[in-house]
Motif scaffolding. Structure first.
Motif, PDB file in Angstrom:
ATOM      1  N   ARG A  86      -4.397   3.913   5.406  1.00 57.21           N
ATOM      2  CA  ARG A  86      -5.777   3.883   5.896  1.00 57.21           C
ATOM      3  C   ARG A  86      -5.851   4.322   7.351  1.00 57.21           C
ATOM      4  O   ARG A  86      -6.764   5.062   7.752  1.00 57.21           O
ATOM      5  CB  ARG A  86      -6.349   2.474   5.741  1.00 57.21           C
ATOM      6  N   ALA A  87      -4.886   3.896   8.167  1.00 55.48           N
ATOM      7  CA  ALA A  87      -4.865   4.319   9.566  1.00 55.48           C
ATOM      8  C   ALA A  87      -4.637   5.825   9.684  1.00 55.48           C
ATOM      9  O   ALA A  87      -5.236   6.498  10.534  1.00 55.48           O
ATOM     10  CB  ALA A  87      -3.782   3.543  10.325  1.00 55.48           C
ATOM     11  N   HIS A  88      -3.781   6.373   8.819  1.00 52.17           N
ATOM     12  CA  HIS A  88      -3.518   7.817   8.857  1.00 52.17           C
ATOM     13  C   HIS A  88      -4.750   8.612   8.457  1.00 52.17           C
ATOM     14  O   HIS A  88      -5.117   9.595   9.133  1.00 52.17           O
ATOM     15  CB  HIS A  88      -2.347   8.140   7.933  1.00 52.17           C
ATOM     16  N   LEU A  89      -5.418   8.212   7.374  1.00 53.06           N
ATOM     17  CA  LEU A  89      -6.594   8.960   6.913  1.00 53.06           C
ATOM     18  C   LEU A  89      -7.756   8.849   7.889  1.00 53.06           C
ATOM     19  O   LEU A  89      -8.573   9.771   7.984  1.00 53.06           O
ATOM     20  CB  LEU A  89      -7.011   8.452   5.527  1.00 53.06           C
ATOM     21  N   SER A  90      -7.835   7.745   8.622  1.00 55.35           N
ATOM     22  CA  SER A  90      -8.894   7.581   9.626  1.00 55.35           C
ATOM     23  C   SER A  90      -8.484   8.111  10.989  1.00 55.35           C
ATOM     24  O   SER A  90      -9.286   8.042  11.931  1.00 55.35           O
ATOM     25  CB  SER A  90      -9.271   6.103   9.737  1.00 55.35           C
ATOM     26  N   ASP A  91      -7.254   8.598  11.099  1.00 54.46           N
ATOM     27  CA  ASP A  91      -6.725   9.108  12.371  1.00 54.46           C
ATOM     28  C   ASP A  91      -6.816   8.048  13.474  1.00 54.46           C
ATOM     29  O   ASP A  91      -7.229   8.305  14.592  1.00 54.46           O
ATOM     30  CB  ASP A  91      -7.463  10.377  12.800  1.00 54.46           C
ATOM     31  N   ARG A  92      -6.385   6.838  13.103  1.00 56.69           N
ATOM     32  CA  ARG A  92      -6.367   5.741  14.064  1.00 56.69           C
ATOM     33  C   ARG A  92      -4.930   5.375  14.400  1.00 56.69           C
ATOM     34  O   ARG A  92      -3.987   5.767  13.717  1.00 56.69           O
ATOM     35  CB  ARG A  92      -7.095   4.519  13.495  1.00 56.69           C
ATOM     36  N   ARG A  93      -4.784   4.581  15.455  1.00 56.61           N
ATOM     37  CA  ARG A  93      -3.465   4.080  15.824  1.00 56.61           C
ATOM     38  C   ARG A  93      -3.011   3.052  14.797  1.00 56.61           C
ATOM     39  O   ARG A  93      -3.812   2.230  14.336  1.00 56.61           O
ATOM     40  CB  ARG A  93      -3.518   3.443  17.209  1.00 56.61           C
ATOM     41  N   PRO A  94      -1.749   3.060  14.411  1.00 59.50           N
ATOM     42  CA  PRO A  94      -1.271   2.080  13.418  1.00 59.50           C
ATOM     43  C   PRO A  94      -1.305   0.672  13.997  1.00 59.50           C
ATOM     44  O   PRO A  94      -1.303   0.489  15.221  1.00 59.50           O
ATOM     45  CB  PRO A  94       0.165   2.543  13.134  1.00 59.50           C
ATOM     46  N   PRO A  95      -1.346  -0.332  13.161  1.00 56.13           N
ATOM     47  CA  PRO A  95      -1.363  -1.717  13.663  1.00 56.13           C
ATOM     48  C   PRO A  95      -0.073  -2.054  14.397  1.00 56.13           C
ATOM     49  O   PRO A  95       0.986  -1.466  14.145  1.00 56.13           O
ATOM     50  CB  PRO A  95      -1.521  -2.552  12.385  1.00 56.13           C
ATOM     51  N   ARG A  96      -0.189  -3.015  15.299  1.00 56.88           N
ATOM     52  CA  ARG A  96       0.985  -3.411  16.084  1.00 56.88           C
ATOM     53  C   ARG A  96       2.057  -4.044  15.204  1.00 56.88           C
ATOM     54  O   ARG A  96       3.251  -3.855  15.431  1.00 56.88           O
ATOM     55  CB  ARG A  96       0.549  -4.380  17.177  1.00 56.88           C
ATOM     56  N   ARG A  97       1.605  -4.830  14.200  1.00 54.16           N
ATOM     57  CA  ARG A  97       2.550  -5.496  13.306  1.00 54.16           C
ATOM     58  C   ARG A  97       2.095  -5.279  11.873  1.00 54.16           C
ATOM     59  O   ARG A  97       0.914  -5.432  11.556  1.00 54.16           O
ATOM     60  CB  ARG A  97       2.625  -6.998  13.607  1.00 54.16           C
ATOM     61  N   LEU A  98       3.030  -4.926  11.022  1.00 56.85           N
ATOM     62  CA  LEU A  98       2.707  -4.735   9.615  1.00 56.85           C
ATOM     63  C   LEU A  98       2.563  -6.086   8.920  1.00 56.85           C
ATOM     64  O   LEU A  98       3.236  -7.056   9.275  1.00 56.85           O
ATOM     65  CB  LEU A  98       3.805  -3.913   8.938  1.00 56.85           C
ATOM     66  N   PRO A  99       1.678  -6.169   7.928  1.00 53.57           N
ATOM     67  CA  PRO A  99       1.485  -7.457   7.235  1.00 53.57           C
ATOM     68  C   PRO A  99       2.692  -7.819   6.388  1.00 53.57           C
ATOM     69  O   PRO A  99       3.254  -6.996   5.664  1.00 53.57           O
ATOM     70  CB  PRO A  99       0.253  -7.191   6.355  1.00 53.57           C
TER      71      PRO A  99
END
Length: 428
Positions: free
Chosen positions: A57-70
């Motif tokens: 979702r972060a890649h498709l929205s061209d956003r920064r990835p979350p700091r910590r993965l769930p």
């Protein structure tokens, strides 16, 4: 490639390796640790699926990835409950499957072979979710034939379908399965192929979850890492426990099917000890004149009771595991401790939270004033507005001491000069 994406892809790669290692560990783990290994495998594969979906979702929205993965949270002291819940819910994988909105967003993105592979895996996961939701609706309640051919009725369509509940014509409706009007349950005739397909989709969900994670990882490596896969990064969550099942959920002695007399006596002693400890807040609260805090005292007593019961449930089988009469030894020790607590809490509470009259006797009448006109049997004592007024029958100087309150912990002190002179005269 930004450092944020490098770290995120490295952590996702580590989760993928952990998910595959956990699945392999299920076959290699000893029989006593296999259930824990299954729980770890389910949780690790779900972590991989959830993290892959978030990074996609972060890649498709061209956003920064979350700091910590769930990742799955495994709390200490509740790991047995965590294991049971994880095995029962397949690690929560059903809630982590991408829904229709996420799938439409993937399809609306620019065409890309790697993204096409991701979409295919997401569609396979949704097929598994559909199988989970629909496969049980293919059952129906039925009435076997009187010839008693129950197995033939199950697989060959013998017997007849039971009547459905009024207002619910679908024989596979949950209410028709919960309150069957027949004497058996079977797959609806003519829908065996559909049942097989849905069952296969449902049981393949974990394999498809790992495949979806791998497809997302390949996509992110190509578009966010320049085609060069980073080394696996820091691993968190259930994947850290692969191969450490005994440390995660230690093997514990099971409760016996039937208790012996000695084991029952031990449990009785332990229960008495919990009951005695439960009364501590109420006893001390009463002596300390904390009646206005009754709710808090009741909560404290309930917490002690629940904690004690939990400890007995957790460690009881180990305490009664000794053979024969030796199993009663922990009960005798617990009973002795319970007797001491039961009999001692009242006097101890009275000592520390004594009233003004008891405190006067302890500090003065039974010590420095024992041979004076202010001894216990030669005075009249009253309390007025937090002041203890001690009047000797002989007519000597009246003592005024404070603070005089029920449940107090402060010693009595002279409140005027005349009282100080009397106490100094007798060396108090």
């Amino acid at each position: 490639m930004s450092s944020h994406w490098h770290r995120a892809i490295a952590e996702l790669s580590a989760q993928g390796d952990a998910a595959r290692a956990a699945a392999q560990r299920v076959d290699d783990a000893p029989s006593t640790e296999r259930t824990t290994a299954v729980a770890i495998s389910y949780a690790a594969e779900t972590d991989y699926l959830r993290s892959a979906g978030m990074l996609l979702r972060a890649h498709l929205s061209d956003r920064r990835p979350p700091r910590r993965l769930p990742v799955a949270r495994i709390w200490p002291y509740f790991r047995d409950a965590w294991k049971a819940r994880t095995v029962d819910r397949l690690g929560g994988v059903w809630r982590a499957i991408p829904r229709d909105g996420a799938l439409e967003k993937m399809r609306s993105a620019p065409t890309d072979p790697l993204l096409t592979a991701v979409v295919e895996q997401a569609e396979a996961l949704q097929a598994s979710l559909h199988g989970e939701r629909q496969v049980d609706r293919l059952y129906e309640s039925f009435i076997p034939e009187r010839t008693g051919r129950s197995v033939a009725d199950l697989v060959g369509g013998g017997g007849r379908s039971a009547p459905t509940l009024p207002g619910f014509p679908d024989p596979g409706h949950p209410l028709n399965r919960a309150f069957p009007r027949g004497s058996g349950m079977r797959i609806q005739p003519g829908r065996e192929a559909e049942f097989t397909r849905l069952s296969s989709d449902r049981f393949a969900v974990l394999t498809r979850a790992v495949a979806f994670g791998d497809a997302v990882l390949a996509l992110l490596v190509e578009h966010r890492a320049g085609g060069v896969a980073p080394q696996p990064g820091r691993l968190r969550g259930a994947g850290r426990w692969v191969g450490r099942e005994q440390q995660l959920v230690p093997h514990r002695v099971k409760w016996p099917a039937k208790l012996s007399v000695f084991q029952a006596a031990t449990l009785a002693g332990l229960g008495w000890l919990v009951l005695a400890c439960t009364g501590l807040p109420l006893t001390f609260g009463q002596r300390a004149d904390l009646g206005t805090y009754f709710t808090l005292l009741f909560v404290a007593a309930s917490l002690i009771a629940c904690t004690g019961t939990g400890l007995i449930v957790r460690h009881g089988p180990k305490l009664i595991a000794a053979p024969g009469p030796r199993a009663v030894v922990p009960g005798l020790v617990a009973g002795l401790m319970a007797f001491v607590v039961w009999q001692g809490q009242g006097p101890v509470a009275e000592y520390y939270f004594a009233g003004p009259y008891d405190r006067y006797d302890r500090q003065y009448a039974n010590s420095c004033l024992a041979a004076s006109p202010y001894r216990h049997d030669a005075v009249q004592a009253t309390t007025e507005a937090g002041v203890l007024v001690v009047t000797p029958i002989s007519g000597e100087t009246t003592l005024r001491l404070g603070p005089a309150q029920d449940g107090g912990t402060h010693p009595l002190r002279p409140l005027d000069q005349a009282t100080r002179k009397v106490l100094d005269r007798y060396g108090c």
